[in-house]
Design a protein around this motif. Structure first.
Motif, PDB file in Angstrom:
ATOM      1  N   MET A   1       0.817  -1.343   0.185  1.00  0.00           N
ATOM      2  CA  MET A   1       0.255   0.082   0.471  1.00  0.00           C
ATOM      3  C   MET A   1       0.909   1.403   0.173  1.00  0.00           C
ATOM      4  SD  MET A   1      -3.297   0.832   0.195  1.00  0.00           S
ATOM      5  CE  MET A   1      -4.187   2.437   0.737  1.00  0.00           C
ATOM      6  N   LEU A   2       2.121   2.006   1.044  1.00  0.00           N
ATOM      7  CA  LEU A   2       2.591   2.404   0.773  1.00  0.00           C
ATOM      8  C   LEU A   2       3.720   2.836  -0.861  1.00  0.00           C
ATOM      9  CD1 LEU A   2       4.014   4.462   2.529  1.00  0.00           C
ATOM     10  CD2 LEU A   2       6.154   2.670   3.043  1.00  0.00           C
ATOM     11  N   LYS A   3       3.800   1.224  -1.243  1.00  0.00           N
ATOM     12  CA  LYS A   3       4.447   1.762  -2.646  1.00  0.00           C
ATOM     13  C   LYS A   3       3.364   1.978  -3.849  1.00  0.00           C
ATOM     14  CE  LYS A   3       7.087  -2.429  -2.734  1.00  0.00           C
ATOM     15  NZ  LYS A   3       7.966  -3.290  -3.184  1.00  0.00           N
ATOM     16  N   PHE A   4       1.524   2.408  -3.418  1.00  0.00           N
ATOM     17  CA  PHE A   4       1.075   2.836  -4.369  1.00  0.00           C
ATOM     18  C   PHE A   4       0.752   4.635  -4.098  1.00  0.00           C
ATOM     19  CE2 PHE A   4      -3.403   3.428  -4.944  1.00  0.00           C
ATOM     20  CZ  PHE A   4      -3.662   3.047  -6.503  1.00  0.00           C
ATOM     21  N   LEU A   5       0.636   4.468  -2.565  1.00  0.00           N
ATOM     22  CA  LEU A   5       1.154   5.828  -2.180  1.00  0.00           C
ATOM     23  C   LEU A   5       1.568   6.578  -2.886  1.00  0.00           C
ATOM     24  CD1 LEU A   5      -0.351   7.847  -0.628  1.00  0.00           C
ATOM     25  CD2 LEU A   5       0.881   7.292   1.113  1.00  0.00           C
ATOM     26  N   LEU A   6       3.387   6.182  -2.810  1.00  0.00           N
ATOM     27  CA  LEU A   6       4.524   6.824  -3.326  1.00  0.00           C
ATOM     28  C   LEU A   6       4.747   7.010  -4.638  1.00  0.00           C
ATOM     29  CD1 LEU A   6       7.807   5.482  -0.993  1.00  0.00           C
ATOM     30  CD2 LEU A   6       6.203   7.550  -1.005  1.00  0.00           C
ATOM     31  N   ALA A   7       4.109   5.692  -5.652  1.00  0.00           N
ATOM     32  CA  ALA A   7       4.312   6.364  -7.185  1.00  0.00           C
ATOM     33  C   ALA A   7       2.982   7.079  -7.272  1.00  0.00           C
ATOM     34  CB  ALA A   7       3.476   4.489  -7.848  1.00  0.00           C
ATOM     35  N   ALA A   8       2.140   6.818  -6.599  1.00  0.00           N
ATOM     36  CA  ALA A   8       0.337   8.010  -6.940  1.00  0.00           C
ATOM     37  C   ALA A   8       1.375   9.609  -6.792  1.00  0.00           C
ATOM     38  CB  ALA A   8      -0.001   7.911  -5.702  1.00  0.00           C
ATOM     39  N   VAL A   9       2.051   9.946  -5.491  1.00  0.00           N
ATOM     40  CA  VAL A   9       2.858  11.091  -5.502  1.00  0.00           C
ATOM     41  C   VAL A   9       3.817  11.923  -6.480  1.00  0.00           C
ATOM     42  CG1 VAL A   9       3.991  12.603  -3.795  1.00  0.00           C
ATOM     43  CG2 VAL A   9       2.576  10.949  -2.865  1.00  0.00           C
ATOM     44  N   TRP A  10       4.660  10.482  -6.264  1.00  0.00           N
ATOM     45  CA  TRP A  10       5.815  10.412  -7.932  1.00  0.00           C
ATOM     46  C   TRP A  10       4.927  10.840  -9.451  1.00  0.00           C
ATOM     47  CZ3 TRP A  10       9.821  11.969  -8.700  1.00  0.00           C
ATOM     48  CH2 TRP A  10      10.760  12.086 -10.282  1.00  0.00           C
ATOM     49  N   ILE A  11       4.102  10.364  -9.625  1.00  0.00           N
ATOM     50  CA  ILE A  11       3.688  10.816 -10.909  1.00  0.00           C
ATOM     51  C   ILE A  11       2.202  12.095 -10.596  1.00  0.00           C
ATOM     52  CG2 ILE A  11       1.158  10.238 -12.666  1.00  0.00           C
ATOM     53  CD1 ILE A  11       1.902   7.153 -11.124  1.00  0.00           C
ATOM     54  N   SER A  12       1.538  12.181  -9.405  1.00  0.00           N
ATOM     55  CA  SER A  12       1.584  13.819  -9.184  1.00  0.00           C
ATOM     56  C   SER A  12       2.925  14.455  -9.453  1.00  0.00           C
ATOM     57  CB  SER A  12       0.692  13.241  -8.395  1.00  0.00           C
ATOM     58  OG  SER A  12      -0.601  13.294  -8.212  1.00  0.00           O
ATOM     59  N   ALA A  13       3.448  14.847  -8.686  1.00  0.00           N
ATOM     60  CA  ALA A  13       5.032  15.517  -9.014  1.00  0.00           C
ATOM     61  C   ALA A  13       4.973  15.922 -10.318  1.00  0.00           C
ATOM     62  CB  ALA A  13       6.068  15.306  -7.759  1.00  0.00           C
ATOM     63  N   ALA A  14       5.203  14.665 -11.013  1.00  0.00           N
ATOM     64  CA  ALA A  14       5.507  15.001 -12.320  1.00  0.00           C
ATOM     65  C   ALA A  14       5.121  15.019 -13.268  1.00  0.00           C
ATOM     66  CB  ALA A  14       5.869  13.069 -13.292  1.00  0.00           C
ATOM     67  N   THR A  15       3.623  15.542 -13.696  1.00  0.00           N
ATOM     68  CA  THR A  15       2.601  16.062 -13.902  1.00  0.00           C
ATOM     69  C   THR A  15       2.486  17.552 -13.958  1.00  0.00           C
ATOM     70  OG1 THR A  15       1.678  14.171 -14.001  1.00  0.00           O
ATOM     71  CG2 THR A  15       0.618  15.766 -14.823  1.00  0.00           C
ATOM     72  N   LEU A  16       2.564  18.104 -12.267  1.00  0.00           N
ATOM     73  CA  LEU A  16       2.644  18.779 -11.961  1.00  0.00           C
ATOM     74  C   LEU A  16       3.788  20.103 -12.718  1.00  0.00           C
ATOM     75  CD1 LEU A  16       1.284  21.584 -10.549  1.00  0.00           C
ATOM     76  CD2 LEU A  16       2.560  21.162  -8.945  1.00  0.00           C
ATOM     77  N   ALA A  17       5.344  19.067 -12.346  1.00  0.00           N
ATOM     78  CA  ALA A  17       6.686  20.275 -12.861  1.00  0.00           C
ATOM     79  C   ALA A  17       5.979  20.247 -14.695  1.00  0.00           C
ATOM     80  CB  ALA A  17       7.489  19.226 -12.578  1.00  0.00           C
TER      81      ALA A  17
END
Length: 162
Positions: A1-17
């Motif tokens: 579950m923690l991996k899924f949450l980190l992946a979601a945060v990473w994808i959101s940060a990359a999209t925003l950048a």
């Protein structure tokens, strides 16, 4: 579950950048003060026909300077001209050639093409009073002496079928 949450945060940060970067680049492209690169759009070019300029020597005409040039110009400034641009450019070429008698066209190795281009460009821009011409491109440049012209005429008379 923690991996899924980190992946979601990473994808959101990359999209925003990437969205922020794209927005900044589109604003820089719309900035009217930024000039486009000379060979990557934003400029038109004017191509002259073959220009023949007689080269005067002390005893008369020594030969003919032949050139075909192209000029890169800004379209807005080109439209604002009250004189046809081709006439202005050809006239400035004649002025430059007659105003610099030290240019020796018969010695092709001694002809400084960069100085030739810069002289024509600077002369046109000084005459107009603004930066109209950005680059002078040489498509063809030749010098024919009187003897070369005579030889060509004689060859045509001897071999008219060729």
């Amino acid at each position: 579950m923690l991996k899924f949450l980190l992946a979601a945060v990473w994808i959101s940060a990359a999209t925003l950048a990437s969205v922020l970067y794209s927005f900044q680049m589109s604003q820089a492209a719309k900035d009217p003060n930024s000039a486009p690169a000379a060979f990557f759009g934003g400029l038109d070019y004017i191509r002259t026909p073959v220009i023949s300029v007689p080269v005067a020597t002390t005893g008369g005409v020594g030969g003919y300077f032949l050139a075909r040039l192209a000029y890169t110009v800004e379209p807005k400034k080109l439209k604002a001209l009250s004189v046809p641009a081709e006439m202005l450019l050809v006239d400035e070429l004649h002025d430059y050639l007659y105003g610099n008698p030290q240019i020796d066209f018969s010695d092709r190795a001694a002809l400084d093409l960069d100085a030739f281009r810069e002289g024509i460009r600077d002369g046109i821009n000084a005459r107009v009073g603004d930066t109209l011409v950005h680059e002078v491109l040489i498509e063809q440049i030749d010098y024919l002496s009187k003897s070369e012209i005579r030889d060509n005429i004689i060859r045509r008379r001897i071999n008219p079928t060729e």
